[in-house]
Scaffold this motif. Structure first.
Motif, PDB file in Angstrom:
ATOM      1  N   VAL A 238      17.187  36.242   8.072  1.00  0.00           N
ATOM      2  CA  VAL A 238      18.629  36.196   7.814  1.00  0.00           C
ATOM      3  C   VAL A 238      19.419  36.407   9.106  1.00  0.00           C
ATOM      4  CG1 VAL A 238      20.519  37.422   6.655  1.00  0.00           C
ATOM      5  CG2 VAL A 238      18.451  36.846   5.384  1.00  0.00           C
ATOM      6  N   VAL A 239      19.012  37.391   9.909  1.00  0.00           N
ATOM      7  CA  VAL A 239      19.700  37.637  11.180  1.00  0.00           C
ATOM      8  C   VAL A 239      19.570  36.413  12.091  1.00  0.00           C
ATOM      9  CG1 VAL A 239      19.647  39.040  13.287  1.00  0.00           C
ATOM     10  CG2 VAL A 239      19.507  40.139  11.061  1.00  0.00           C
ATOM     11  N   THR A 240      18.403  35.790  12.092  1.00  0.00           N
ATOM     12  CA  THR A 240      18.176  34.600  12.914  1.00  0.00           C
ATOM     13  C   THR A 240      19.028  33.436  12.450  1.00  0.00           C
ATOM     14  OG1 THR A 240      15.937  35.292  13.426  1.00  0.00           O
ATOM     15  CG2 THR A 240      16.419  32.956  13.632  1.00  0.00           C
ATOM     16  N   LEU A 241      19.059  33.194  11.157  1.00  0.00           N
ATOM     17  CA  LEU A 241      19.891  32.097  10.635  1.00  0.00           C
ATOM     18  C   LEU A 241      21.361  32.338  10.944  1.00  0.00           C
ATOM     19  CD1 LEU A 241      18.178  31.334   7.212  1.00  0.00           C
ATOM     20  CD2 LEU A 241      18.201  29.914   9.269  1.00  0.00           C
ATOM     21  N   ASN A 242      21.800  33.565  10.849  1.00  0.00           N
ATOM     22  CA  ASN A 242      23.174  33.901  11.196  1.00  0.00           C
ATOM     23  C   ASN A 242      23.454  33.563  12.659  1.00  0.00           C
ATOM     24  OD1 ASN A 242      25.809  35.203  10.776  1.00  0.00           O
ATOM     25  ND2 ASN A 242      24.977  36.760  12.146  1.00  0.00           N
TER      26      ASN A 242
ATOM     27  N   VAL B 205      20.462  43.718  20.824  1.00  0.00           N
ATOM     28  CA  VAL B 205      21.837  43.373  21.202  1.00  0.00           C
ATOM     29  C   VAL B 205      21.874  42.748  22.590  1.00  0.00           C
ATOM     30  CG1 VAL B 205      24.059  44.397  21.845  1.00  0.00           C
ATOM     31  CG2 VAL B 205      23.015  44.952  19.651  1.00  0.00           C
ATOM     32  N   VAL B 206      21.108  43.293  23.523  1.00  0.00           N
ATOM     33  CA  VAL B 206      21.062  42.718  24.866  1.00  0.00           C
ATOM     34  C   VAL B 206      20.569  41.283  24.803  1.00  0.00           C
ATOM     35  CG1 VAL B 206      19.818  42.836  27.073  1.00  0.00           C
ATOM     36  CG2 VAL B 206      20.845  44.887  26.108  1.00  0.00           C
ATOM     37  N   PHE B 207      19.547  41.055  24.008  1.00  0.00           N
ATOM     38  CA  PHE B 207      19.016  39.696  23.896  1.00  0.00           C
ATOM     39  C   PHE B 207      20.024  38.765  23.238  1.00  0.00           C
ATOM     40  CE2 PHE B 207      16.636  36.279  21.955  1.00  0.00           C
ATOM     41  CZ  PHE B 207      15.874  35.854  23.028  1.00  0.00           C
ATOM     42  N   PHE B 208      20.587  39.183  22.110  1.00  0.00           N
ATOM     43  CA  PHE B 208      21.524  38.310  21.396  1.00  0.00           C
ATOM     44  C   PHE B 208      22.816  38.097  22.170  1.00  0.00           C
ATOM     45  CE2 PHE B 208      18.865  39.036  17.662  1.00  0.00           C
ATOM     46  CZ  PHE B 208      18.818  37.754  17.159  1.00  0.00           C
ATOM     47  N   SER B 209      23.209  39.047  22.984  1.00  0.00           N
ATOM     48  CA  SER B 209      24.432  38.858  23.759  1.00  0.00           C
ATOM     49  C   SER B 209      24.272  37.763  24.807  1.00  0.00           C
ATOM     50  CB  SER B 209      24.863  40.161  24.408  1.00  0.00           C
ATOM     51  OG  SER B 209      23.926  40.568  25.372  1.00  0.00           O
ATOM     52  N   GLU B 210      23.035  37.457  25.169  1.00  0.00           N
ATOM     53  CA  GLU B 210      22.784  36.384  26.129  1.00  0.00           C
ATOM     54  C   GLU B 210      22.736  35.007  25.478  1.00  0.00           C
ATOM     55  OE1 GLU B 210      22.491  36.567  29.505  1.00  0.00           O
ATOM     56  OE2 GLU B 210      23.136  38.641  29.258  1.00  0.00           O
ATOM     57  N   VAL B 211      22.465  34.925  24.197  1.00  0.00           N
ATOM     58  CA  VAL B 211      22.293  33.615  23.557  1.00  0.00           C
ATOM     59  C   VAL B 211      23.438  33.255  22.614  1.00  0.00           C
ATOM     60  CG1 VAL B 211      19.784  33.689  23.772  1.00  0.00           C
ATOM     61  CG2 VAL B 211      20.855  34.568  21.699  1.00  0.00           C
ATOM     62  N   ILE B 212      24.418  34.143  22.456  1.00  0.00           N
ATOM     63  CA  ILE B 212      25.571  33.896  21.596  1.00  0.00           C
ATOM     64  C   ILE B 212      26.822  33.930  22.466  1.00  0.00           C
ATOM     65  CG2 ILE B 212      26.903  34.742  19.615  1.00  0.00           C
ATOM     66  CD1 ILE B 212      24.212  33.872  18.698  1.00  0.00           C
ATOM     67  N   SER B 213      27.745  33.033  22.209  1.00  0.00           N
ATOM     68  CA  SER B 213      28.980  33.015  22.996  1.00  0.00           C
ATOM     69  C   SER B 213      29.782  34.294  22.749  1.00  0.00           C
ATOM     70  CB  SER B 213      29.817  31.786  22.647  1.00  0.00           C
ATOM     71  OG  SER B 213      30.218  31.835  21.297  1.00  0.00           O
TER      72      SER B 213
ATOM     73  N   ALA C 190      30.206  39.592  18.224  1.00  0.00           N
ATOM     74  CA  ALA C 190      30.287  40.676  17.225  1.00  0.00           C
ATOM     75  C   ALA C 190      29.769  40.208  15.870  1.00  0.00           C
ATOM     76  CB  ALA C 190      31.722  41.171  17.102  1.00  0.00           C
ATOM     77  N   LEU C 191      30.024  38.953  15.531  1.00  0.00           N
ATOM     78  CA  LEU C 191      29.531  38.420  14.259  1.00  0.00           C
ATOM     79  C   LEU C 191      28.013  38.295  14.243  1.00  0.00           C
ATOM     80  CD1 LEU C 191      32.156  35.608  13.635  1.00  0.00           C
ATOM     81  CD2 LEU C 191      31.952  37.777  12.425  1.00  0.00           C
ATOM     82  N   ALA C 192      27.411  38.121  15.404  1.00  0.00           N
ATOM     83  CA  ALA C 192      25.955  38.017  15.478  1.00  0.00           C
ATOM     84  C   ALA C 192      25.297  39.386  15.551  1.00  0.00           C
ATOM     85  CB  ALA C 192      25.556  37.185  16.693  1.00  0.00           C
ATOM     86  N   ILE C 193      25.985  40.351  16.152  1.00  0.00           N
ATOM     87  CA  ILE C 193      25.383  41.667  16.366  1.00  0.00           C
ATOM     88  C   ILE C 193      25.509  42.555  15.128  1.00  0.00           C
ATOM     89  CG2 ILE C 193      25.620  43.772  17.744  1.00  0.00           C
ATOM     90  CD1 ILE C 193      26.154  41.936  20.121  1.00  0.00           C
ATOM     91  N   TYR C 194      26.543  42.375  14.333  1.00  0.00           N
ATOM     92  CA  TYR C 194      26.722  43.200  13.138  1.00  0.00           C
ATOM     93  C   TYR C 194      25.518  43.124  12.188  1.00  0.00           C
ATOM     94  CZ  TYR C 194      28.595  44.975   8.791  1.00  0.00           C
ATOM     95  OH  TYR C 194      28.766  45.671   7.645  1.00  0.00           O
ATOM     96  N   PRO C 195      24.968  41.940  11.874  1.00  0.00           N
ATOM     97  CA  PRO C 195      23.771  41.917  11.011  1.00  0.00           C
ATOM     98  C   PRO C 195      22.553  42.579  11.641  1.00  0.00           C
ATOM     99  CG  PRO C 195      24.811  39.765  11.048  1.00  0.00           C
ATOM    100  CD  PRO C 195      25.490  40.589  12.090  1.00  0.00           C
ATOM    101  N   VAL C 196      22.431  42.516  12.977  1.00  0.00           N
ATOM    102  CA  VAL C 196      21.336  43.205  13.656  1.00  0.00           C
ATOM    103  C   VAL C 196      21.463  44.705  13.421  1.00  0.00           C
ATOM    104  CG1 VAL C 196      20.334  43.736  15.914  1.00  0.00           C
ATOM    105  CG2 VAL C 196      21.084  41.409  15.408  1.00  0.00           C
ATOM    106  N   PHE C 197      22.685  45.222  13.584  1.00  0.00           N
ATOM    107  CA  PHE C 197      22.959  46.638  13.348  1.00  0.00           C
ATOM    108  C   PHE C 197      22.592  47.012  11.908  1.00  0.00           C
ATOM    109  CE2 PHE C 197      25.801  50.063  12.061  1.00  0.00           C
ATOM    110  CZ  PHE C 197      25.597  50.985  13.072  1.00  0.00           C
ATOM    111  N   GLY C 198      23.014  46.211  10.941  1.00  0.00           N
ATOM    112  CA  GLY C 198      22.710  46.484   9.538  1.00  0.00           C
ATOM    113  C   GLY C 198      21.221  46.415   9.234  1.00  0.00           C
TER     114      GLY C 198
END
Length: 192
Positions: free
Chosen positions: A94-98, A159-167, A172-180
């Protein structure tokens, strides 16, 4: 082996199975080391984690499932094992699809790999809480501190990884599901 246009290409079809297993175990160990002790530059860590595999995340997930089901009652062990296994893999999907729907420049398996390896600090916390639960006394605050630290570490790696691959505008929309996702796993560890 020679391939037209590519020249000589190294294959592993002729190597013994023991060499293949040892090479894969070394790769899993190297990636876990990157998650726990990221010593090289952040770009180097990210490049190394982009070389995806699913053996490490599977081992991390199985260890987490086993440590959580070890603390469960005899009647609930199979249910706990299956629930943890499903939560980890469905949550990662789910986090990946998001992330992909938000325009992330990452493949499905790369993201699942990073999320799986990032669970390792929570896995260590689960084993520590399992050992602490054998001691007399509550130690609730100590368990909370261990799980909180592991949650922060796991979230930071992802978060460090996703911050590099998401604009930046969708980060924030990509990191919130990771946090959850990691918060839910941390909660499962605390209530074991």
């Amino acid at each position: 082996m020679f391939e037209p246009g590519r020249g000589l290409v190294e294959t592993t079809l002729d190597e013994p199975v023991s060499e293949t297993i040892m090479r894969d175990l070394r790769e899993v160990g190297a990636k876990l080391k990157l998650v726990v002790l990221p010593r090289m530059s952040q770009a180097g860590v990210l490049e190394r984690l982009k070389e995806w595999d699913l053996w490490g995340p599977l081992a991390v997930c199985l260890t987490l499932s086993m440590s959580l089901c070890a603390a469960a009652s005899e009647k609930q062990r199979a249910l706990v094992f299956a629930a943890v296994f499903v939560v980890v893999w469905v949550g990662a999907a789910v986090v990946t699809l998001n992330a992909q729907l938000l325009g992330g420049t990452i493949s499905f398996f790369q993201s699942v790999c990073v999320l799986g390896y990032s669970i390792f600090p929570l896995n260590c916390a689960s084993l520590a809480v399992l050992l602490l639960s054998q001691l007399p006394g509550g130690l609730v605050l100590f368990k909370l501190a261990i799980v909180g630290l592991a949650f922060a570490w796991a979230t930071r790696v992802a978060v460090v990884f996703f911050s590099e691959v998401i604009s930046a505008d969708r980060r924030a929309l990509a990191i919130y599901p990771v946090f959850g996702f990691y918060a839910f796993i941390a909660w499962m560890i605390l209530v074991q």
